[in-house]
Structures are given as C-alpha cells and as structure tokens.
Design an enzyme around this catalytic site. Structure first.
Site, mmCIF file in Angstrom:
data_model
loop_
_atom_site.group_PDB
_atom_site.id
_atom_site.type_symbol
_atom_site.label_atom_id
_atom_site.label_comp_id
_atom_site.label_asym_id
_atom_site.label_seq_id
_atom_site.Cartn_x
_atom_site.Cartn_y
_atom_site.Cartn_z
ATOM 1 C CD GLN A 1 -78.259 91.286 -34.950
ATOM 2 O OE1 GLN A 1 -78.540 92.323 -34.621
ATOM 3 N NE2 GLN A 1 -77.858 90.350 -34.203
ATOM 4 C CG HIS B 1 -74.988 92.195 -41.787
ATOM 5 N ND1 HIS B 1 -75.289 92.227 -40.523
ATOM 6 C CD2 HIS B 1 -74.285 90.966 -41.875
ATOM 7 C CE1 HIS B 1 -74.847 91.652 -39.921
ATOM 8 N NE2 HIS B 1 -74.048 90.830 -40.347
ATOM 9 C CB CYS B 2 -75.694 97.635 -40.616
ATOM 10 S SG CYS B 2 -76.900 98.466 -41.660
ATOM 11 C CG LEU B 3 -79.659 96.536 -35.695
ATOM 12 C CD1 LEU B 3 -79.366 95.563 -34.808
ATOM 13 C CD2 LEU B 3 -79.969 97.851 -34.515
#
Lengths: 657, 390
Positions: free
Chosen positions: A188, A261-263
């Site tokens: 993130q 993307h993710c976290l």
C-alpha cells in the site's frame, strides 16, 4: 513554549514506524525539491515546499481541501482512509545547513520550525489523520542514524528494479518490484508513493484490499481495479483471476504499466500476479510461484490462495492454456483423493463443465492434441487463446452470456477468443468491484488485515523490541561465583571442586552443585571449567588441559605455555570437553547416586562451549542480535583480563531463585 | 523561543534525576529521567520500543534493567503492544516469567505524558545465545524445558497464550533459571478465531502447523514452540528454518511426515487441496532428527530418565502436527524427562489475576486513547507501589 505541544516523533520512532507500519505511515518531506531528490526518508513524499504554498499557509489561505490535495495529489478516493494514517512531517533541522538549501532557501532557517508547526497543526485540524507528527532532529539526524532507511530519487529513475531498497531485505518487504515489463508488485505504501510511481511510469493499479486507499497515481477510474478481498483462509480470490487477466492484458497492449498491490504485497497481490504469470507465460503454478518469488522474495501467499492457484492451474490445463505436462504436481491429488478434488465444488454452471469435457478427454486420450493447440498458440497468449477458444467455442458460448460482468470485459475480448475461455474457467463468479473503488473504500471501516500488519512485527519487530536483545549485550557475570581451579588433571578438578575460592556474594550459585551426588560429579568429571582469571593467578603451569582461544577443544597437552595462553584467551571461563585422555578413560560417569538429581545451578558447568565458527547459525535474529555473551567481553590484553572479570562480575545481579 | 523539540518537561527534581545515555550503536543520546535510586546507568541496547540500560538500584542493591519506552504512542500498533506488555507485566507473577520491579513515568499529566519506564530483573543471557554457544547436558536441557513449560502453563492458566515463544524471547541466568519475557503477542485464550489472528503471530520458525495452515489454534501452539526450542537446544540449529510460509510447512512435513487426511480435511477446501498436492513424505525417525551424538552422552542418567531416548519421546509428543495429538502442557510436565524437577508451586502456581482484556486487541482506538489507557495504568501502578523506595 507552545512548541511543547507539538507532537513530535523521535528518529527512532520514525524508523520503527517505517519498519513496522509502512502501510499506515505517510512520511512527508517538506524540504526543497533538490534536497529531496538528493536523499529522503524512504517512501516519503515531497510536499509543502513551494514558497507559494507556504505563504498561503501563513496567510491562512489554504483550506483543508487544498492541504489534503497537496498530499494526496490526485486521488480523491483516498482521503477517506486517511484517518488510518500516521503522518510524519520532516524538514531540515534549523541550524547549519542554510548554505545547502537552494530552492527552499527563501525560508529563513528559523522559520522552518514555524512552518512545520503550523503545518502540523493545520493538518491535525483536518481530522483526516490518526496522528500528525514532526520528526525530531530533522532529516539530517535521521539520515545519520538510519541511512538504510533513506533513498535518493536519482537511483530510482535510473534503475527501477533496484529501487526496491538499498538495504532492508526484510521489514518493509521488497518495495516495488518488477515482475514483468509492465507489471509491478508492491504494498500500500508503494501505491501512495507518487514520486516513485511517476518515475516508473505506472498509471494503472490493481488494489487487492477492502480498504487500502486508491493509489495516488490514478487519474481515471478505468485505470483502477479494486478486488475487495481479505488475506484470509476463507477468501476466494480465484474468481477474480480471469477478470484481472483481461485487465492486465488490456493494459499491456496499451503499453501501460500496472502496479498490483495489497497491504503488504506478501499474500494477496502476489497471488494475483502468479495467476497472471501462469496464464501469460504458460507456467504451472509452482513455476509461476517461483518466477514471482525470484523477483520478489518476500512473497508468502497463504495456503488458501496457493490452493486456488492450483485449482486455476487445473482449469488452465483443461482449457489448453497449459499443457497437461505442466501441472505442478501432475494430478497426484487425483490419484490420491479422487477426481472430485480437481474442480472447485462450487463450479457453478454445467456449461462450464461442458467446456471442460472435451479438453479433459483430449488430455487423457491423446496428449498430443493439447500440445497441438498449444503449439499453434505459441507464446502469445492472445494467439494461444484464440486457438484454444476455437477448440472450446463450440461448447463454451452457451454459458457465456449468463454472467453479467462479461459485458464489461467483452469489449476488449473480441480481439481474441480467449475471453470466452477465461469466462469459462469454471470458477465461481462473485460480484466485482471494478470501477467502484471509492464506494468500497468508504464503506468498510475495517482494520487492515491483521496478518499482514503483524507480519512486520513478528518477523522483524519483536527481535528489535524484545527486551531480550539488550540483555544479550550483557557480559557474563558468572565469574564471581566460585572459581574452579584447574589442576593438573581433570580428575583432580573434581576433587578440588569443593574448595572454591568462593569469592563473592554469589557463591551460593555453586554451593548446591557440590551436593549433586552422582549426577553432578559425572558431568563435572567430564567437563573442566576453567577460569582464566583464577588460573592465571593461582594455577601453576602444570595443568594438562588448555583451551584454545576459540573455545571448545582442549588440545595442547603442553603444559608450559598453558598459563600464559590461558590468560590470553581472556574468556571468563572456558569449559571444554573433558576427554583429556585421563579423564575419559575413567568415566566417573555413573558414580553412586541418588535417584533424584539436583537442579543445575550453574550455567557454565552445564554444558560445553561450542566455538562459534562451528555453528552455522541460521536464525534470522542473528543478524540483529548483537554478538555477545560468552566471548564478547574478551579483551586483548592479559591485564585487562582480570579487570574485565572484576568489572563484569560486579554486574551480576542476585537473581531471584 | 522557537526552540523545537527535545526539551523535556519538568520533572520532580527532588526525586528524579536525569542521566543521558549514549547509544553507541546509533550514536544518539537518550535521556533517562528516573528516580534517584537508580544510578550507574550503562547502555544495554536500543530497539524499536526504546532504550534499555542497566543500573544499580540503591534501594535493593540489585542490578536491574530499565527500559525506557520512548513515546509508545507514536503508532497504534506499538501503543497497543506497550499497553499489553504493561498490563501483563504488572499482573503476571511467576518464577519463570520476567518480573517487573518497578514502573514509572516522570510526567505528571496526560498532556505531557511521553515516557514510560519499566524496571525489570536483569538476566544475563538469552536462550538464543546459550543455544548456539553451549552444548547443554541432559540435566540443564530438561531443566530448561521444564521451566519453559512451567512458564507457559502459568500463562495459560492466567488466560494468556504467548504465541511468540522463541529463544530470543527467553532469558536465562548463570544459575540456570529460565524466564520468559516479552508478551508482545500474548493474547487471551478463547478468542474468536474467526479473526484467525494471522499466521504471522509466531515468529516463523517456531510457528505451529495449525497457525501456518490457517486452522483455529489453541494454547498448544506454545507447546509446539517449546518443542522446536527443545530440539534446537539439542541440535544447535533451528529445527524448521522456513524461509516463508510454504517453505515453513515444507520443512515441517518433510521431517515429521505428511499428516493424515483427517487432519488435512480440517483445512479450508483450497488449502487442503494444496496441501494434498504436495509430495508425500514419510516421517523421519526421531533418532535421526535428534541423534544421540547431539547429546552429551556422559551426562545421561537413566535412573532419572535423562537419556536421549526419553528426550526424544517427549519431543515426539510435543511436535505432533495435529494439535489434537500433541501433548498438552500438563502431559508434557508429567513426562519422565522433565518430571524430576516437578515442584508444585512452580507447576501449579495460582493463576495471576489478568486484567488484560483481549477485546482491547480488537479495539480500534486512536493513539490518544491508547495513550490515555497507558497513562492511567502507569498512574495506577504508581499509586499502588512506592516507586521511590519500594
């Protein structure tokens, strides 16, 4: 003294934030553009440096929206999540560096503090952030202490791949990493790093999270896809694979670069990237996993996702995208557990299984046919898919129209038949959030996935945090406990044991040990504890055992030099494996004894010191744990030896029993 | 006037004094504002949570460790962690768990509240260091395992699962007393596992299979960790040094063997499929995993069951992949290899009152709220204890 109200953060605190909570930390560099480019805190963004902004700030002409806009330069969607963010502002310390200031030189040095204060207050007043803090000591101090957490913009533009990070392989993951020429993986925080996104020319983003804010680089909704999944063991991610594939292909054909993307960029987004690689590069899930892992070592998809990749692999095989031989572990699950496991049970439509049948029969009856379609398909996924689709079109089309999302993607689909195929992948369809980022972003007030957040803590944090580390440094004080003179043979040692020159307070520690009947004697017979301090002062140079400086083995039986060499080894104590021939041969081992052993009460006599090099220490913590302990306090000089022993022994605390 | 930052607030100079400690690693100074009873400070270490020094306590004439939690409120994760650690430290009392000797803040109001200090027993080595430097004899080996078990039994009785046991979280002193420290991830039991608290909770190497695979977990995760540490004490090398989640599991099942399908079927469907697809492995013999040669043979004592064979039997039962088959703490404590140390007051110490409310773990509090919680706890501690002469 209003300054005291300023919420500040220490350099150490900021370092911890960057390492432990990069995803909820936004670092803002308020220095000039030039300084920023030279070097800045990793992942920080440059803002509020322009004269104009500053003037307007002081004139109170900046409203909250402008401020926020400055920060999140383009995205409106992310402001919603800002209350999850800790904002850290920094500039240069006031004092000396005036000469270096170029662009920002308009500001008199002393006004920097003021600017920071005003800025902080203003930002805090917006109530958009969980906290707003100013870095104590400014950038310079931070850079001195944590050079590895700083980076320069220049490297970035030149070497997109290596920009990931100069230093840390661990804590914050790998930064943005290049997976294919047009696909990047990141966290993130990466998605909010406008400078870097610009530098990499990333204009498209897939965000795999319920709540992570939309990336700053997104100007148009069509360049943004949100896949609202959690990093959990229940979540179904595979239904999104086909859709995401379309999206990425479209992006690739348009020559755009996409950030997935993710976290944290550890579980969810890598899973999606793997699924893309599987299909685009025609790899089995294991190979695709390795492919991505090589480029982004921090990935660690959860088992649920790994299973879904395997399911996807089966689907791709059935659809002739992958060859039967490419199965990661060819159908062993089928052998062992029966075919029912092959398909996700939720396969919704019979139509999709229609689609499957021809493929699978081909697979089994004539392995060549899939490879034929493959061959014709060759490398380009598009062609391959058209080829494959041609084989499946007959059965596939009926199912196609049934799902609604197809419409969205079908626009791009026509080019090749693959779309149809992907839709047929036999995976359950779920509502998709394409193009609805803000709504989703706002609706769920959910904590960031604890797993990924904690990962930082548990992989890296605790070692640093644990009070244990400090204790490591502490030298071994064991020395004021009674000293065991080294006599001419280890057997004699045993005999002399009870005559400790019991020095200091802690003599208690050894006392009990003499009560050990069989037990203790057996062990002590085999282990000689040598205290160099003692030895150097009292022991005649006649002892048969000398420990080598490195520790463990008693080697030279040569007596004469022993005292001197013992002094030189400076270890507080050296315990070495008995087996000075004499003692070995007469294993006092099981001497008489009680059936109940006394508790061990002296660590130094409870084992054999291993010379350090012998051990390949694998633990991660090793990197961080200061070398300490038994050897460390060794000093070079013989004289220092006794000194260090005295001083360290004074450190001993009576430890509660 | 425009002075910035590090000016410290006023403090009661009659009872506190300030000592500046240089952190030789970072080259930075850290100012300790502490009761005058603590003198002769010297730097021990600095971590993300703050700086630790050792000092002489003039009142008790002990050497102690003082940890300054520097602004634990800069981020919610660390604030939460600090709060949890503080509560657990102040309430849990057991000979094998690190003891808090004192806690204080020089700050007198919430608005000026910046620092918390924890004074703890000073222990000399952590187990990580011991493991890699010492070949332990049977007695010490079993005594360490025994003490670890006592510690986690007490934690469990107090409603806490440690979840992050690892050698560097365990300290020993020269008299072979072992203590568990750091409650950073400790959590009360019986938490709703739908949260599935992340499989990141235990430092990877010591993480139980159920955690890696995403099954609900119980206090038996701590037994697994102790088992791994036990094996590491024997082998001097990490038993399952996984590089990532998949690799961790691979390391485990390639040593212990593929678990039976009953166990695998408890997994989520996709995860189960993945696990089933992996190559099957036979369990390796424990005599191979922890061979005789890694023990010190001359320290065996069959009369009290201190033999490699017995040690392996205990290990075997602690390292069951399926938590249902794994030993409970009680089982382990009754095992012959450790039974000889059994003392009722250590094993069955009365549960500590635990005011730590696990709901707090899930609470989404602001930093300010955390700060206030911590401040109140420190105030409460100071009210209950004589921090200057007690």
């Amino acid at each position: 003294m209003t300054v005291l109200d300023t919420v500040t953060i220490s350099t150490c605190g900021l370092a911890a934030l960057i390492r432990e909570a990069p995803d909820t930390t936004l670092v803002v560099d308020c220095r000039g553009f030039t300084e920023y480019n030279e070097s800045h805190v990793r992942h920080s963004m440059n803002a509020f440096f322009s004269k104009l902004i500053r003037r307007r700030l002081f004139e109170n002409k900046l409203d909250d929206n402008c401020l926020i806009h400055q920060l999140m330069s383009c995205s409106s969607g992310c402001t919603k999540m800002d209350e999850k963010l800790d904002l850290v502002l920094y500039a240069e310390e006031d004092k000396p560096r005036g000469n270096k200031r170029r662009i920002a030189s308009c500001n008199a040095p002393e006004s920097t503090a003021k600017i920071m204060r005003v800025l902080r207050e203003r930002l805090e007043d917006t109530d958009k952030f969980r906290s707003v803090m100013v870095l104590e000591g400014g950038f310079k101090q931070f850079a001195q202490q944590y050079p590895q957490l700083c980076e320069s913009s220049e490297g970035m533009t030149r070497l997109p791949q290596s920009l990931s990070q100069p230093c840390l392989s661990q804590p914050t993951g790998d930064g943005i990493t290049l997976i294919t020429p047009n696909i990047y993986l990141g966290s993130q925080i990466d998605s909010l790093d406008e400078t870097m996104l610009d530098a990499l020319d990333i204009s498209v983003v897939i965000n795999l999270s319920m709540t992570c804010p939309k990336s700053v680089c997104i100007k148009e909704d069509k360049n943004f896809m949100r896949i609202p999944v959690n990093d959990s063991y229940q979540e179904k991610l595979s239904p999104y694979f086909p859709m995401a594939y379309e999206f990425l292909e479209k992006c690739r054909r348009a020559g755009k670069k996409c950030l997935i993307h993710c976290l944290a960029g550890i579980s969810r987004s890598p899973t999606l990237a793997i699924s893309y690689i599987m299909r685009y590069m025609k790899m089995g899930s294991d190979d695709a996993y390795r492919y991505v892992k090589e480029r982004r070592p921090s990935i660690s998809p959860n088992f649920n996702f790994m299973g879904q990749l395997l399911e996807y692999e089966n689907v791709l095989i059935k659809d002739h995208v992958l060859d039967y031989n490419q199965a990661s572990r060819p159908h062993r699950h089928m052998d062992y557990y029966g075919p029912s496991d092959l398909c996700p049970p939720k396969v919704p439509k019979s139509a999709s299984s229609n689609c499957v049948f021809p493929g699978s029969t081909h697979d089994e009856s004539s392995p060549s046919s899939p490879s034929v379609s493959e061959g014709s398909a060759a490398s380009e996924p598009e062609t391959s898919s058209s080829a494959a689709s041609s084989s499946s079109t007959a059965s596939a089309p009926p199912s196609m129209p049934s799902t609604s999302e197809q419409g969205t993607s079908s626009g791009t689909v026509n080019v090749n038949g693959k779309r149809n195929m992907t839709m047929d992948l036999g995976l359950p369809h779920r509502p998709k959030a394409l193009g609805l980022p803000s709504r989703i972003g706002t609706s769920v007030a959910e904590l960031p996935s604890p797993s990924t957040e904690l990962s930082r803590l548990s992989f890296n944090g605790p070692e640093a945090i644990a009070p244990s580390t400090p204790i490591l440094n502490f030298t071994n004080p064991c020395f004021n406990s009674p000293i065991i003179p080294v006599a001419s043979s280890s057997r004699e040692v045993i005999l002399t044991l009870p005559t400790p020159a019991a020095s200091s307070s802690s003599s208690t520690s050894s006392e009990p040990s003499f009560d050990f009947s069989s037990f203790e004697s057996s062990s002590s017979s085999s282990i000689v504890v040598e205290n160099p301090f003692f030895a150097s002062t009292e022991v005649p140079a006649g002892s048969s055992s000398i420990s080598t400086p490195s520790g463990s083995q008693s080697t030279p039986a040569s007596a004469s030099s022993s005292a001197a060499s013992r002094c030189r080894m400076k270890g507080f104590f050296k315990v070495f494996s008995k087996k000075a021939p004499a003692s070995t041969s007469t294993p006092a081992s099981s001497t008489p004894g009680t059936s109940r052993a006394a508790r061990p009460e002296c660590l130094r006599s409870s084992g054999i010191i291993i010379s350090a090099p012998v051990l390949a220490i694998t633990e991660e913590e090793d990197a961080e744990s200061p070398e300490s302990g038994f050897n460390e306090p060794e000093v070079g000089e013989e004289d220092d030896d006794s000194v260090s022993i005295c001083s360290t022994s004074s450190l001993e605390i009576p430890c509660h029993q | 006037m425009e002075v910035d930052l590090p000016v410290h607030n006023e403090y009661d100079a009659s009872r506190f004094h300030q000592v500046t400690i240089r952190d030789p690693i970072a080259g930075a100074d850290s100012t300790f504002t502490i009761p005058t009873r603590y003198v002769n400070l010297s730097f021990l270490n600095a971590g993300a949570q703050g700086t630790v020094v050792m000092a002489d306590d003039l009142v008790t004439t002990q050497r102690v460790a003082i940890k300054k939690m520097q602004q634990p409120f800069v981020m919610t994760m660390s604030a939460k962690r600090a709060y949890r650690e503080f509560i657990l430290l102040t309430t849990i009392k057991h000979p094998n768990i690190i003891r808090l000797l004192n806690a204080f803040t020089p700050d007198t109001s919430l608005s000026t509240f910046r620092e918390v200090y924890l004074v703890m027993e000073l222990m000399t080595h952590n187990l990580h260091e011991v493991i890699h430097r010492l070949r332990l004899d049977h007695k010490t080996l079993s005594f360490f395992v025994y003490q670890s078990l006592c510690a986690i039994k007490h934690l469990h009785n107090s409603g806490v699962i440690h979840r992050d046991l690892k050698p560097s979280n365990i300290v020993v002193n020269d008299r072979c007393v072992l203590k568990v420290l750091d409650f950073g991830l400790a959590r009360k039991k019986n938490v709703d596992t739908s949260m599935r608290m992340s499989d990141y909770v235990v430092t990877r190497y010591y993480r139980a299979p159920e955690v890696i695979l995403g099954l609900p977990y119980s206090e038996k995760v701590d037994i697994w960790s102790v088992g791994c540490i036990f094996a590491e004490m024997i082998n001097h090398t990490v038993l399952f040094p996984g590089k990532d989640r998949i690799d961790q599991w691979t390391k485990i099942y390639s040593v212990l063997g593929t678990p039976d399908d009953h166990f695998i079927s408890q997994l989520g469907q996709s995860a189960a499929m993945y696990v089933r697809s992996l190559p099957r492995h036979q369990a390796r013999a424990f005599s191979e995993i922890v061979p005789d040669t890694n023990f010190l043979p001359e320290t065996e004592n069959p009369r009290v069951h201190l033999t490699p064979h017995v040690a392996r039997d205990l290990l075997f039962n602690m390292l069951k992949i399926n938590p249902e088959e794994r030993y409970s703490v009680e089982d382990a404590l009754n095992h012959p290899y450790v039974k000889l140390w059994f003392k009722d007051d250590e094993v069955n110490a009365p549960a500590s009152e635990n005011r730590y409310d696990q709901e707090i773990d899930f609470a989404d509090k602001t930093l300010i709220e955390w700060k206030e919680l911590i401040f109140n706890e420190v105030q409460r501690y100071q009210a209950d204890h004589d921090i200057f002469t007690g």
